[in-house]
Design a protein around this motif. Structure first.
Motif, PDB file in Angstrom:
ATOM      1  N   GLN A  22       0.825  -1.199   0.000  1.00 51.29           N
ATOM      2  CA  GLN A  22       0.000   0.000   0.000  1.00 51.29           C
ATOM      3  C   GLN A  22       0.863   1.254   0.000  1.00 51.29           C
ATOM      4  N   CYS A  23       0.388   2.270  -0.718  1.00 46.69           N
ATOM      5  CA  CYS A  23       1.033   3.570  -0.742  1.00 46.69           C
ATOM      6  C   CYS A  23      -0.046   4.641  -0.764  1.00 46.69           C
ATOM      7  N   ALA A  24       0.111   5.636   0.089  1.00 44.22           N
ATOM      8  CA  ALA A  24      -0.831   6.744   0.111  1.00 44.22           C
ATOM      9  C   ALA A  24      -0.075   8.055   0.315  1.00 44.22           C
ATOM     10  N   GLN A  25      -0.599   9.113  -0.293  1.00 46.09           N
ATOM     11  CA  GLN A  25      -0.021  10.445  -0.076  1.00 46.09           C
ATOM     12  C   GLN A  25      -1.152  11.438   0.150  1.00 46.09           C
ATOM     13  N   ASP A  26      -0.878  12.426   1.000  1.00 41.66           N
ATOM     14  CA  ASP A  26      -1.901  13.412   1.358  1.00 41.66           C
ATOM     15  C   ASP A  26      -1.524  14.802   0.890  1.00 41.66           C
ATOM     16  N   MET A  27      -0.702  14.885  -0.151  1.00 42.99           N
ATOM     17  CA  MET A  27      -0.234  16.169  -0.651  1.00 42.99           C
ATOM     18  C   MET A  27      -0.958  16.582  -1.933  1.00 42.99           C
ATOM     19  N   ASN A  28      -1.939  15.792  -2.341  1.00 39.25           N
ATOM     20  CA  ASN A  28      -2.698  16.056  -3.565  1.00 39.25           C
ATOM     21  C   ASN A  28      -1.799  16.056  -4.811  1.00 39.25           C
ATOM     22  N   HIS A  29      -0.759  15.199  -4.767  1.00 37.63           N
ATOM     23  CA  HIS A  29       0.122  15.090  -5.920  1.00 37.63           C
ATOM     24  C   HIS A  29      -0.541  14.230  -6.995  1.00 37.63           C
ATOM     25  N   ASN A  30      -0.409  14.609  -8.245  1.00 32.89           N
ATOM     26  CA  ASN A  30      -1.016  13.794  -9.287  1.00 32.89           C
ATOM     27  C   ASN A  30      -0.093  12.675  -9.768  1.00 32.89           C
ATOM     28  N   TYR A  31       1.222  12.863  -9.698  1.00 33.50           N
ATOM     29  CA  TYR A  31       2.147  11.826 -10.136  1.00 33.50           C
ATOM     30  C   TYR A  31       2.537  10.934  -8.957  1.00 33.50           C
ATOM     31  N   MET A  32       2.508   9.624  -9.206  1.00 32.56           N
ATOM     32  CA  MET A  32       2.993   8.676  -8.200  1.00 32.56           C
ATOM     33  C   MET A  32       3.812   7.601  -8.872  1.00 32.56           C
ATOM     34  N   TYR A  33       4.775   7.028  -8.112  1.00 37.74           N
ATOM     35  CA  TYR A  33       5.762   6.104  -8.666  1.00 37.74           C
ATOM     36  C   TYR A  33       5.996   4.941  -7.696  1.00 37.74           C
ATOM     37  N   TRP A  34       6.327   3.784  -8.268  1.00 37.17           N
ATOM     38  CA  TRP A  34       6.838   2.665  -7.493  1.00 37.17           C
ATOM     39  C   TRP A  34       8.237   2.324  -8.010  1.00 37.17           C
ATOM     40  N   TYR A  35       9.176   2.214  -7.048  1.00 34.95           N
ATOM     41  CA  TYR A  35      10.542   1.819  -7.352  1.00 34.95           C
ATOM     42  C   TYR A  35      10.894   0.586  -6.515  1.00 34.95           C
ATOM     43  N   ARG A  36      11.879  -0.152  -6.991  1.00 34.08           N
ATOM     44  CA  ARG A  36      12.472  -1.195  -6.173  1.00 34.08           C
ATOM     45  C   ARG A  36      13.971  -0.935  -6.047  1.00 34.08           C
ATOM     46  N   GLN A  37      14.505  -1.281  -4.895  1.00 33.16           N
ATOM     47  CA  GLN A  37      15.923  -1.076  -4.636  1.00 33.16           C
ATOM     48  C   GLN A  37      16.536  -2.414  -4.232  1.00 33.16           C
ATOM     49  N   ASP A  38      17.397  -2.930  -5.084  1.00 33.21           N
ATOM     50  CA  ASP A  38      18.100  -4.169  -4.777  1.00 33.21           C
ATOM     51  C   ASP A  38      19.400  -3.846  -4.053  1.00 33.21           C
ATOM     52  N   PRO A  39      19.958  -4.794  -3.297  1.00 27.09           N
ATOM     53  CA  PRO A  39      21.149  -4.502  -2.486  1.00 27.09           C
ATOM     54  C   PRO A  39      22.283  -3.895  -3.298  1.00 27.09           C
ATOM     55  N   GLY A  40      22.835  -2.807  -2.818  1.00 25.75           N
ATOM     56  CA  GLY A  40      23.981  -2.171  -3.462  1.00 25.75           C
ATOM     57  C   GLY A  40      23.651  -1.461  -4.762  1.00 25.75           C
ATOM     58  N   MET A  41      22.375  -1.253  -5.021  1.00 27.25           N
ATOM     59  CA  MET A  41      21.984  -0.647  -6.295  1.00 27.25           C
ATOM     60  C   MET A  41      21.153   0.595  -6.058  1.00 27.25           C
ATOM     61  N   GLY A  42      21.008   1.382  -7.112  1.00 24.83           N
ATOM     62  CA  GLY A  42      20.066   2.489  -7.060  1.00 24.83           C
ATOM     63  C   GLY A  42      18.654   1.983  -7.282  1.00 24.83           C
ATOM     64  N   LEU A  43      17.715   2.900  -7.322  1.00 25.16           N
ATOM     65  CA  LEU A  43      16.313   2.528  -7.474  1.00 25.16           C
ATOM     66  C   LEU A  43      15.959   2.349  -8.939  1.00 25.16           C
ATOM     67  N   LYS A  44      15.093   1.392  -9.205  1.00 22.42           N
ATOM     68  CA  LYS A  44      14.604   1.177 -10.565  1.00 22.42           C
ATOM     69  C   LYS A  44      13.086   1.353 -10.584  1.00 22.42           C
ATOM     70  N   LEU A  45      12.583   1.994 -11.634  1.00 26.64           N
ATOM     71  CA  LEU A  45      11.166   2.310 -11.727  1.00 26.64           C
ATOM     72  C   LEU A  45      10.355   1.106 -12.171  1.00 26.64           C
ATOM     73  N   ILE A  46       9.308   0.761 -11.394  1.00 29.44           N
ATOM     74  CA  ILE A  46       8.451  -0.373 -11.731  1.00 29.44           C
ATOM     75  C   ILE A  46       7.234   0.109 -12.534  1.00 29.44           C
ATOM     76  N   TYR A  47       6.456   0.997 -11.935  1.00 25.19           N
ATOM     77  CA  TYR A  47       5.268   1.567 -12.561  1.00 25.19           C
ATOM     78  C   TYR A  47       5.147   3.014 -12.111  1.00 25.19           C
ATOM     79  N   TYR A  48       4.380   3.780 -12.882  1.00 25.03           N
ATOM     80  CA  TYR A  48       4.076   5.132 -12.464  1.00 25.03           C
ATOM     81  C   TYR A  48       2.658   5.486 -12.880  1.00 25.03           C
ATOM     82  N   SER A  49       2.181   6.587 -12.318  1.00 22.90           N
ATOM     83  CA  SER A  49       0.820   7.044 -12.629  1.00 22.90           C
ATOM     84  C   SER A  49       0.827   8.567 -12.711  1.00 22.90           C
TER      85      SER A  49
END
Lengths: 112, 116
Positions: A22-49
């Protein structure tokens, strides 16, 4: 103003199980993103809206699904968990005219 | 396509000494550049961002970064390290031509250790 919240903080799944992060934001932002971070790595984008009802794939979408029925919520679904999905998952949001993304505290997922 | 390379995976400094975390970027256009910090078991916090205004950008907690187009670099510095600065630091780029999703591309991170 809580910002971006994520639940759960930690989860252990067995191979083949499903779950929703679950992910929720209360800032009324229209863009949202899901990232995954594997050990020793930067974040990679999974999906966005870009707004309610509109989602699209990022770099690593396989094995995941998302929905965006409201501005506030952006859940990430794992249907058949695999060990390769062991990772830390971060949700982020931003206002439409700004570059800055605001991140949640993350969900640490282990698939055994 | 844009990318960032963080030149050091680990940096160790003594408390009170300067910090330098190096980042080079690759972009065909003048990019937006960011530094984020991640403390252990925490989410990511924005330290500072460059968006083509002043080339020297000041951030939170005494950090600053200088955009050098000729060197394609965006190194992060702090004059005097504090124990609380120990964390993972990410250099991040956004392609200005990506006006749709505006996704961020992350470097692999630099772990900063601060010795007492």
């Amino acid at each position: 103003n809580a910002g971006v919240t994520q639940t759960p903080k930690f989860r252990i799944l067995k191979i083949g199980q499903s779950m929703t992060l679950q992910c929720a934001q209360d800032m009324n932002h229209n863009y949202m993103y899901w990232y995954r971070q594997d050990p020793g790595m930067g974040l990679k984008l999974i999906y966005y809206s870009v707004g309610a009802g509109i989602t699209d794939k990022g770099e690593v979408p396989n094995g995941y699904n998302v929905s965006r029925s409201t501005t506030e919520d952006f859940p990430l679904r794992l249907e058949l968990a695999a060990p390769s999905q062991t990772s830390v998952y971060f949700c982020a949001s931003r206002r439409g005219v700004e570059d800055t993304q605001y991140f949640g505290p993350g969900t640490r997922l282990t698939v055994l | 396509a844009q990318s960032v390379t963080q030149l050091d995976s680990h940096v160790s400094v003594s408390e009170g000494t300067p910090v330098l975390l190096r980042c080079n970027y690759s972009s065909s256009y003048s990019p937006s550049l960011f530094w984020y910090v991640q403390h252990p078991n925490k989410g990511l916090q924005l330290l500072l961002k460059y968006t083509s205004a002043a080339t020297l950008v000041k951030g939170i907690n005494g950090f600053e970064a200088e955009f050098k187009k000729s060197e394609t670099s965006f190194h992060l510095t702090k004059p005097s390290a504090h124990m609380s600065d120990a964390a993972e630091y990410f250099c991040v780029v956004r392609d200005p031509k990506d006006t749709g999703r505006r996704a961020l591309t992350f470097g692999s991170g630099t772990r900063l250790q601060v010795q007492p």
